[in-house]
Design a protein around this motif. Structure first.
Motif, PDB file in Angstrom:
ATOM      1  N   MET A   1       6.648   1.746   2.594  1.00  0.00           N
ATOM      2  CA  MET A   1       6.239   2.616   1.507  1.00  0.00           C
ATOM      3  C   MET A   1       5.804   2.059   0.336  1.00  0.00           C
ATOM      4  N   THR A   2       6.057   0.533   0.191  1.00  0.00           N
ATOM      5  CA  THR A   2       5.820  -0.255  -0.777  1.00  0.00           C
ATOM      6  C   THR A   2       3.968  -0.450  -0.858  1.00  0.00           C
TER       7      THR A   2
ATOM      8  N   VAL B   1      10.304   3.152   7.210  1.00  0.00           N
ATOM      9  CA  VAL B   1      10.685   4.161   6.566  1.00  0.00           C
ATOM     10  C   VAL B   1      11.771   5.123   7.439  1.00  0.00           C
TER      11      VAL B   1
ATOM     12  N   ARG C   1      11.590   1.767   1.311  1.00  0.00           N
ATOM     13  CA  ARG C   1      11.322   1.464  -0.250  1.00  0.00           C
ATOM     14  C   ARG C   1      11.664  -0.043  -0.921  1.00  0.00           C
TER      15      ARG C   1
END
Length: 113
Positions: A36-37, A69, A103
C-alpha cells in the motif's frame, strides 16, 4: 519521486543505528515495504545507493521485502490477502475490513561490522 525522501530517511536510520553500535561498515539493510505504500523498489534502491556514497553504508546491499496487503473481516474474522483493491471479505462478502498488513515501511535488520 518520493522514494528519494524515503531513502534519505532510511539512510539516516541506518547511519544513526550503526554509529550507536560502533560499526565501521554496513553490509546489508533489510526493509519491509508494504504494497500500500506504492514504493517502487528499484527507485528506492537507486536513491539509497546515490545518497550513501561517501558513508559507511556506501556498499551496503539493500534487500526490499514486499509485504502483501492482508485484511481481516470484522464480521466473520476471516483473514485474507487483498488483491486489486478488492476490500471485500471472500467468505461473507462484508466490506467491514480491517487492514492488518501492507502499510509497513521499516528497517527490519542491519548487518554491520
Amino acid at each position: 519521486m518520493h522514494e528519494m525522501a524515503i531513502a534519505q530517511g532510511i539512510l539516516d536510520i541506518v547511519l544513526n543505528t550503526a554509529a550507536q553500535h560502533g560499526a565501521s561498515r554496513v553490509g546489508l539493510v533489510r526493509l519491509l515495504v508494504g504494497e500500500m505504500t506504492q514504493v517502487v523498489p528499484q527507485s528506492l534502491e537507486f536513491g539509497f545507493s546515490a545518497l550513501a556514497v561517501g558513508t559507511i553504508a556506501q556498499n551496503a546491499n539493500l534487500e526490499v521485502i514486499i509485504v502483501p496487503v492482508t485484511g481481516k473481516c470484522v464480521c466473520c474474522t476471516q483473514q485474507f490477502n487483498i488483491r486489486q483493491n478488492q476490500f471485500q471479505c471472500p467468505d461473507c462478502q462484508s466490506f467491514n475490513i480491517e487492514i492488518i498488513s501492507g502499510r509497513e515501511l521499516l528497517v527490519d535488520a542491519l548487518e554491520v561490522e
